[in-house]
Write a protein that holds these residues in place. Structure first.
Motif, PDB file in Angstrom:
ATOM      1  N   PHE A  26      20.417   3.942 -35.794  1.00  0.00           N
ATOM      2  CA  PHE A  26      21.048   4.390 -34.557  1.00  0.00           C
ATOM      3  C   PHE A  26      20.136   4.162 -33.346  1.00  0.00           C
ATOM      4  N   ALA A  27      18.823   4.386 -33.528  1.00  0.00           N
ATOM      5  CA  ALA A  27      17.884   4.150 -32.437  1.00  0.00           C
ATOM      6  C   ALA A  27      17.848   2.671 -32.055  1.00  0.00           C
ATOM      7  N   ALA A  28      17.849   1.795 -33.058  1.00  0.00           N
ATOM      8  CA  ALA A  28      17.850   0.358 -32.778  1.00  0.00           C
ATOM      9  C   ALA A  28      19.140  -0.060 -32.076  1.00  0.00           C
ATOM     10  N   TRP A  29      20.259   0.479 -32.517  1.00  0.00           N
ATOM     11  CA  TRP A  29      21.549   0.170 -31.896  1.00  0.00           C
ATOM     12  C   TRP A  29      21.583   0.635 -30.449  1.00  0.00           C
ATOM     13  N   PHE A  30      21.012   1.809 -30.198  1.00  0.00           N
ATOM     14  CA  PHE A  30      21.008   2.357 -28.849  1.00  0.00           C
ATOM     15  C   PHE A  30      20.059   1.600 -27.924  1.00  0.00           C
ATOM     16  N   LEU A  31      18.907   1.176 -28.457  1.00  0.00           N
ATOM     17  CA  LEU A  31      17.891   0.523 -27.638  1.00  0.00           C
ATOM     18  C   LEU A  31      18.081  -0.989 -27.529  1.00  0.00           C
ATOM     19  N   ALA A  32      18.986  -1.554 -28.300  1.00  0.00           N
ATOM     20  CA  ALA A  32      19.183  -3.007 -28.269  1.00  0.00           C
ATOM     21  C   ALA A  32      19.563  -3.525 -26.879  1.00  0.00           C
ATOM     22  N   PRO A  33      20.499  -2.879 -26.152  1.00  0.00           N
ATOM     23  CA  PRO A  33      20.802  -3.384 -24.794  1.00  0.00           C
ATOM     24  C   PRO A  33      19.598  -3.347 -23.860  1.00  0.00           C
ATOM     25  N   LEU A  34      18.794  -2.278 -23.957  1.00  0.00           N
ATOM     26  CA  LEU A  34      17.596  -2.205 -23.120  1.00  0.00           C
ATOM     27  C   LEU A  34      16.627  -3.327 -23.464  1.00  0.00           C
ATOM     28  N   TYR A  35      16.471  -3.607 -24.752  1.00  0.00           N
ATOM     29  CA  TYR A  35      15.591  -4.700 -25.175  1.00  0.00           C
ATOM     30  C   TYR A  35      16.074  -6.031 -24.611  1.00  0.00           C
ATOM     31  N   VAL A  36      17.377  -6.287 -24.699  1.00  0.00           N
ATOM     32  CA  VAL A  36      17.937  -7.537 -24.188  1.00  0.00           C
ATOM     33  C   VAL A  36      17.704  -7.648 -22.685  1.00  0.00           C
ATOM     34  N   MET A  37      17.894  -6.545 -21.965  1.00  0.00           N
ATOM     35  CA  MET A  37      17.686  -6.570 -20.519  1.00  0.00           C
ATOM     36  C   MET A  37      16.236  -6.892 -20.174  1.00  0.00           C
ATOM     37  N   VAL A  38      15.306  -6.265 -20.871  1.00  0.00           N
ATOM     38  CA  VAL A  38      13.892  -6.470 -20.563  1.00  0.00           C
ATOM     39  C   VAL A  38      13.476  -7.908 -20.852  1.00  0.00           C
ATOM     40  N   VAL A  39      13.791  -8.414 -22.045  1.00  0.00           N
ATOM     41  CA  VAL A  39      13.347  -9.768 -22.391  1.00  0.00           C
ATOM     42  C   VAL A  39      14.047 -10.812 -21.530  1.00  0.00           C
ATOM     43  N   THR A  40      15.311 -10.586 -21.171  1.00  0.00           N
ATOM     44  CA  THR A  40      16.016 -11.542 -20.318  1.00  0.00           C
ATOM     45  C   THR A  40      15.416 -11.567 -18.922  1.00  0.00           C
ATOM     46  N   SER A  41      15.008 -10.404 -18.417  1.00  0.00           N
ATOM     47  CA  SER A  41      14.427 -10.355 -17.072  1.00  0.00           C
ATOM     48  C   SER A  41      13.079 -11.059 -17.004  1.00  0.00           C
ATOM     49  N   LEU A  42      12.426 -11.275 -18.150  1.00  0.00           N
ATOM     50  CA  LEU A  42      11.115 -11.923 -18.180  1.00  0.00           C
ATOM     51  C   LEU A  42      11.197 -13.415 -18.478  1.00  0.00           C
ATOM     52  N   LYS A  43      12.402 -13.945 -18.661  1.00  0.00           N
ATOM     53  CA  LYS A  43      12.585 -15.366 -18.943  1.00  0.00           C
ATOM     54  C   LYS A  43      13.004 -16.115 -17.684  1.00  0.00           C
ATOM     55  N   SER A  52      17.829 -17.935 -27.788  1.00  0.00           N
ATOM     56  CA  SER A  52      18.705 -16.887 -28.293  1.00  0.00           C
ATOM     57  C   SER A  52      18.647 -15.674 -27.379  1.00  0.00           C
ATOM     58  N   LEU A  53      19.699 -14.849 -27.448  1.00  0.00           N
ATOM     59  CA  LEU A  53      19.755 -13.652 -26.623  1.00  0.00           C
ATOM     60  C   LEU A  53      18.632 -12.686 -26.969  1.00  0.00           C
ATOM     61  N   LEU A  54      18.233 -12.643 -28.234  1.00  0.00           N
ATOM     62  CA  LEU A  54      17.230 -11.690 -28.701  1.00  0.00           C
ATOM     63  C   LEU A  54      15.820 -12.276 -28.761  1.00  0.00           C
ATOM     64  N   SER A  55      15.654 -13.539 -28.425  1.00  0.00           N
ATOM     65  CA  SER A  55      14.337 -14.164 -28.540  1.00  0.00           C
ATOM     66  C   SER A  55      13.401 -13.662 -27.450  1.00  0.00           C
ATOM     67  N   LEU A  56      12.129 -13.585 -27.812  1.00  0.00           N
ATOM     68  CA  LEU A  56      11.113 -13.164 -26.849  1.00  0.00           C
ATOM     69  C   LEU A  56      10.819 -14.299 -25.867  1.00  0.00           C
ATOM     70  N   PRO A  57      10.419 -13.974 -24.637  1.00  0.00           N
ATOM     71  CA  PRO A  57      10.076 -15.031 -23.670  1.00  0.00           C
ATOM     72  C   PRO A  57       8.810 -15.761 -24.092  1.00  0.00           C
ATOM     73  N   THR A  58       8.856 -17.076 -24.017  1.00  0.00           N
ATOM     74  CA  THR A  58       7.680 -17.868 -24.381  1.00  0.00           C
ATOM     75  C   THR A  58       6.585 -17.760 -23.331  1.00  0.00           C
ATOM     76  N   SER A  59       6.960 -17.684 -22.074  1.00  0.00           N
ATOM     77  CA  SER A  59       5.990 -17.505 -20.984  1.00  0.00           C
ATOM     78  C   SER A  59       6.535 -16.442 -20.033  1.00  0.00           C
ATOM     79  N   PRO A  60       6.269 -15.166 -20.318  1.00  0.00           N
ATOM     80  CA  PRO A  60       6.833 -14.069 -19.516  1.00  0.00           C
ATOM     81  C   PRO A  60       6.469 -14.202 -18.040  1.00  0.00           C
ATOM     82  N   SER A  61       7.427 -13.921 -17.189  1.00  0.00           N
ATOM     83  CA  SER A  61       7.217 -14.023 -15.741  1.00  0.00           C
ATOM     84  C   SER A  61       7.955 -12.887 -15.043  1.00  0.00           C
ATOM     85  N   LEU A  62       7.373 -12.404 -13.957  1.00  0.00           N
ATOM     86  CA  LEU A  62       7.993 -11.353 -13.148  1.00  0.00           C
ATOM     87  C   LEU A  62       8.688 -11.927 -11.916  1.00  0.00           C
TER      88      LEU A  62
END
Length: 292
Positions: A26-43, A52-62
Motif C-alpha cells: 500500500f505504501a508503494a502504491w501510494f508513493l508511486a505517483p510522487l516517485y514518478v513526479m520527482v524522477v520526471t522533473s529531474l529528466k 520508461s516512466l519509472l526509470s531513473l534520470p541518467t543525468s539529473p538536472s534541476l
C-alpha cells in the motif's frame, strides 16, 4: 551462580509477514505517483521520450525546476510560479493566524462561558462545516464588492477566514470542553478577568489543538483552488491557480518535466508541514480535537 536463561529468538509469524507485506504494498502504491513526479522533473525531454516512466534520470538536472519557478509560461505571462507562490504566502499567513485566533476565542466562549442561545449558535456554526463551498460564491462576491476587496489578496484572506471559522471553532470548542471547569472557577474566585483566564490558563493548555488547527487551516487554504480562481484578480492569484494556468498553457512541445516540477513546487510547503509536524497533528487529534 546459575547462568541466565537463554533468550528465545522472536518467531516471525506468517500473519506478521502478511501484514508487513500488505503495508509495504500500500505504501508503494501510494508513493508511486510522487516517485514518478520527482524522477520526471529531474529528466530532460529527450530522456522522457526515450525512457520508461519509472526509470531513473541518467543525468539529473534541476533545469525544469528553475524554469517552473521563474520562466515557465502561465498564459501570456512567462514569469513562472514565483509570483503565485508569494501571493499564496501573503494569503496563507494572515488567514491561518486570524481564523485560528478567532476559533480559539469562539471555542473558549462556547465551552466555558455559555450563555442563553450558545448551543444554538454553535449548531449554526457547525452547519458551516458541511455547507458546500459553491453556495457562498455569489453572495461572497457581492460582499467583497461592497467592501472594495474584490480581486485582492485581502479579499481572499477574508473569504478563507470566514470559511475556516466553523472548523476552527469546532476544534477548539470540543477540546476546551475537556478542560476542568474548576480551573476557570478558581481563577474567577481569584479575581481573574475573562481575558486573563484565556491568556494565562486556557491558551497555555491549548498547544495540541493549536498545532492541529494551524496545520489543518494551512493545508486547506494553501491547496484551495475554487476560492482562488473565483475571487482573485490578475495580480492576486494563488499558487493553485498558477499551477493550473501553467499546465494548461499551450505550446509546441508539452514539457512534462516542467509540469511535474511545478506540481512539486506547489505541493512542497504542505509536504514539509506534515513531515515536520505530522506527529504533533496526530497527538493533537488524540488529545481531543475531534472528541464530542
Amino acid at each position: 551462580m546459575s547462568a541466565a536463561p537463554a533468550v528465545k529468538p522472536r518467531r516471525l509469524h506468517l500473519h506478521r509477514l502478511v501484514l508487513w507485506g500488505a503495508l509495504l504494498l500500500f505504501a508503494a502504491w501510494f508513493l508511486a505517483p510522487l516517485y514518478v513526479m520527482v524522477v520526471t522533473s529531474l529528466k530532460d525531454m529527450a530522456q522522457i521520450r526515450e525512457g520508461s516512466l519509472l526509470s531513473l534520470p541518467t543525468s539529473p538536472s534541476l533545469e525544469a525546476w528553475s524554469r517552473a519557478w521563474s520562466s515557465a509560461c502561465t498564459g501570456t505571462d512567462c514569469n513562472g510560479l514565483r509570483p503565485f507562490f508569494m501571493n499564496s504566502v501573503l494569503l496563507v499567513v494572515p488567514a491561518v493566524l486570524i481564523s485560528t485566533a478567532i476559533g480559539a476565542l469562539n471555542g473558549y466562549v462556547l465551552s466555558k462561558w455559555r450563555f442563553r442561545g450558545s448551543e444554538l449558535m454553535f449548531a449554526l456554526m457547525l452547519f458551516g462545516v458541511f455547507m458546500p463551498m459553491q453556495v457562498v460564491l455569489l453572495p461572497m462576491s457581492q460582499v467583497l464588492g461592497w467592501l472594495g476587496l474584490a480581486s485582492s489578496i485581502s479579499g481572499l484572506v477574508l473569504v478563507h477566514v470566514l470559511a475556516g471559522l466553523p472548523s476552527t471553532t469546532l476544534f477548539f470548542r470540543n477540546y476546551y470542553v475537556g478542560l476542568p471547569d474548576e480551573l476557570i472557577k478558581a481563577a474567577m474566585l481569584d479575581g481573574a478577568s475573562f481575558w486573563q483566564i484565556f491568556r494565562r490558563i486556557v491558551l497555555p493548555l491549548s498547544t495540541p489543538i493549536l498545532v492541529v488547527t494551524l496545520i489543518w487551516q494551512f493545508t486547506q487554504i494553501w491547496n484551495d483552488f475554487l476560492y482562488g480562481v473565483v475571487f482573485s484578480g490578475a495580480d492576486s492569484k494563488p499558487i493553485t491557480v498558477g499551477l493550473n494556468n501553467l499546465v494548461n498553457t499551450s505550446s509546441s512541445v508539452k514539457e512534462y518535466n516542467v509540469d511535474m516540477a511545478a506540481a512539486l513546487i506547489a505541493a512542497l510547503p504542505t509536504l514539509l508541514v506534515y513531515v515536520i509536524a505530522g506527529k504533533y497533528f496526530v497527538r493533537g487529534l488524540t488529545a481531543g480535537a475531534v472528541k464530542g
